[in-house]
Motif scaffolding. Structure first.
Motif, short mmCIF file in Angstrom:
data_model
loop_
_atom_site.label_atom_id
_atom_site.label_comp_id
_atom_site.label_asym_id
_atom_site.label_seq_id
_atom_site.Cartn_x
_atom_site.Cartn_y
_atom_site.Cartn_z
N LEU A 236 0.83 -1.20 0.00
CA LEU A 236 0.00 0.00 0.00
C LEU A 236 0.87 1.25 0.00
O LEU A 236 1.88 1.32 0.69
CB LEU A 236 -0.93 0.00 1.22
CG LEU A 236 -2.01 -1.09 1.24
CD1 LEU A 236 -2.79 -1.01 2.54
CD2 LEU A 236 -2.95 -0.96 0.04
N SER A 237 0.45 2.23 -0.76
CA SER A 237 1.19 3.48 -0.87
C SER A 237 1.21 4.22 0.45
O SER A 237 0.22 4.23 1.20
CB SER A 237 0.56 4.36 -1.95
OG SER A 237 1.09 5.66 -1.91
N ARG A 238 2.33 4.86 0.74
CA ARG A 238 2.43 5.65 1.96
C ARG A 238 1.59 6.92 1.90
O ARG A 238 1.39 7.58 2.92
CB ARG A 238 3.90 6.01 2.22
CG ARG A 238 4.77 4.79 2.52
CD ARG A 238 6.19 5.19 2.89
NE ARG A 238 7.01 4.03 3.17
CZ ARG A 238 8.29 4.10 3.55
NH1 ARG A 238 8.87 5.29 3.67
NH2 ARG A 238 8.97 2.99 3.80
N SER A 239 1.09 7.23 0.71
CA SER A 239 0.26 8.43 0.57
C SER A 239 -1.20 8.18 0.94
O SER A 239 -2.00 9.12 1.01
CB SER A 239 0.34 8.96 -0.86
OG SER A 239 -0.24 8.02 -1.77
N ILE A 240 -1.56 6.92 1.20
CA ILE A 240 -2.95 6.60 1.55
C ILE A 240 -3.29 7.24 2.89
O ILE A 240 -2.54 7.14 3.86
CB ILE A 240 -3.14 5.07 1.60
CG1 ILE A 240 -3.18 4.50 0.17
CG2 ILE A 240 -4.42 4.70 2.34
CD1 ILE A 240 -3.27 3.00 0.10
#
Length: 527
Positions: free
Chosen positions: A41-45
């Motif tokens: 999962l992207s850290r920007s989520i």
């Protein structure tokens, strides 16, 4: 002489070292079945919706024939801990597998003379006969007698108990009322037998739906016996569910999230040994369907329709035919019954701090229609060794966040005599920029001889490779590992043309190299 494990002191039980080992094992058992790039999962989520009936359950972590951990990390708890800066919303989305039961509290129990609790009579022996060894008022029935017997006179086993009194509920509603026991129990309400499991068995829970009115006194009687081993007795109910549609709550959470994580599957309440399960797709603890239960598939389809990325986490002990999820989800992580730290391992894998390298130990078929009848015990078209169709996911399958390649396969002898050993070597390389584990698998493909499997796993090893690193792997196959069982039941090394495959999965899958060799002559082996 005692085995060494029997000499382990109780101080080692539930130690931090053991908890760390449980987490390590859980990490290594994660199998990534599908990933279109949404994982890790992207850290920007910023917002995650966790849905599914199993996300906040401990029982599903434990599986069957399990101990009871002093604490456990559910998938929901693991995700919350792993993503501390992210807004996480949970909605089960379905009532399926949500039949939580709890012990009735003392506040709703009373004796015949209006004391809080129930009258208890404890008997020596399992048949409730003779004079009670002990009589008292128990505040409620919520006992785990392991290491703490009800009295010195009774001991830890070979006793029986009768509790009697009244239930006086505070809320008018439909309840599921019943009991949990190890061993036997039977429960009456107003003189009517409600549930019964009167036998020697592991802990089981049985409930029945009842309409109860607030303030009304309902006569209750619970009988229980313990023959041997651990003793557990509980008078339980599931309280009325909250108002509103669970699916609507899940859809609201999904619409407001950046990604949806759906934790679905089955539990040991459905699959097990000699169980009284009355759910479509299950019979006596066996399975008549291997599909994902329809209530959960409906949930997956509904949240996917919101247009948000969907990550499916499966929790199950046996294979699931997740055909819709395979076609429509963005990623699927097989987490099994993953133990007390399973939720932590799941979350670490979703985040990428754990790079998955587990491989399927069973074939995931597309459905039972690919298999012979359940009562047909022949091996034809069963297991990866004899299955001739196309499975959903093959035995030995599993993805990684790294990419591996194989080269330089060498066999010690392209022609050999029956009874000789075969040495195999190859090079495996991590061609990605992410360190990871690879499970190197060796398969033997047999000539078309009556009784021979199509292929068989004959060796595997797990190696850790840094980004860009390579490693030489060696295997030696003994005559036993080169053998088969012929049509008359004899183990033999048979003559003919064979193929030897080394790679990250079965022959014919990506990242596999293979070579041909021939065995001359035949050698019968001892059984």
């Amino acid at each position: 002489e005692m085995v060494k494990y029997a000499q382990t002191p109780m101080s080692e039980n539930d130690s931090e070292e053991h908890r760390a080992l449980a987490l390590k094992i859980s990490r290594e058992t994660m199998v990534l079945l599908k990933n279109d790039g949404v994982l890790p999962l992207s850290r920007s989520i910023k917002r995650i919706a966790v849905v599914g009936p199993l996300a906040d359950q401990i029982q599903v972590l434990e599986g069957n024939y399990n101990g009871n951990p002093s604490r456990a990390t559910t998938a929901l708890e693991g995700i919350k801990k792993q993503f501390p800066g992210v807004q996480i919303t949970f909605a089960a989305g379905t009532e399926f597998l949500r039949d939580f039961v709890v012990a009735l509290p003392p506040s709703v129990l009373s004796t015949a003379d209006d004391q809080p609790g129930l009258n208890a009579e404890y008997f020596q022996g399992i048949d409730l006969k003779g004079k009670a060894v002990l009589t008292r008022v128990d505040r409620n029935v919520d006992f785990d007698y392991i290491g703490n017997p009800p009295s010195k006179e009774l001991g830890k086993a070979n006793f029986s108990v009768r509790w009697s009194g009244y239930i006086v509920p505070a809320t008018s509603a439909k309840y599921d009322l019943g009991a949990t026991g190890d061993d036997g129990y039977r429960l009456w309400l107003d003189g009517k037998l409600l549930v019964e499991d009167w036998g020697v068995h592991a802990p089981s829970t049985k409930t029945a739906p009842v309409e109860l009115q607030a303030g009304h006194k309902y006569a209750v009687k619970l009988e229980y016996f313990q023959d041997c081993g651990g003793a557990i007795a509980r008078l339980v109910w599931s309280q009325p569910s909250a108002q509103g549609s669970p699916l609507e709550a899940a859809l609201k959470a999904a619409r407001e999230a950046d990604v949806v994580i759906a934790v679905v599957g089955i539990t040991s309440a459905l699959e097990g040994e000699e169980m009284d399960v009355k759910v479509p797709g299950f019979k006596g603890g066996d399975r008549t369907s291997i599909d994902l239960p329809p209530e959960e598939e409906l949930l997956l389809k509904a949240v996917k329709a919101t247009g948000k990325p969907l990550v499916v986490v499966l929790m199950n002990g046996s294979a699931l035919a997740v055909n819709w999820a395979n076609q429509n989800s963005n990623a699927i992580l097989e987490a099994w019954y993953s133990g007390e730290e399973g939720g932590a391992a799941i979350a670490e894998t979703l985040a990428g701090t754990n790079n998955p390298a587990g491989r399927l130990p069973v074939t995931f078929y597309k459905g039972v229609d690919q298999l012979p009848e359940f009562t047909d015990y022949a091996m034809k078209n069963r297991t990866y060794r004899y299955f001739q169709g196309e499975p959903l996911y093959p035995f030995g399958y599993g993805l990684s966040y790294s990419i591996f390649s194989y080269s330089n396969l060498q066999l010690s002898a392209p022609k050999m005599n029956a009874g000789d050993s075969l040495t195999v070597s190859a090079e495996v390389k991590n061609t990605s920029d992410r360190a990871g584990d690879e499970v190197v698998q060796v398969y033997l493909t047999f000539p078309p001889i009556p009784g021979a499997p199509l292929r068989a796993l004959r060796g595997f090893t797990r190696v850790h490779l840094a980004a860009g690193a390579a490693q030489h792997v060696d295997f030696t196959l003994s005559p036993r590992e080169l053998s088969m069982v012929n049509s008359v039941g004899d183990p033999v090394v048979a003559p003919g043309a064979y193929r030897l495959s080394v790679g990250g999965g079965q022959p014919g899958t990506p990242a596999v190299v293979d070579a041909a060799f021939t065995i001359q002559g035949e050698k019968k082996l001892p059984e």
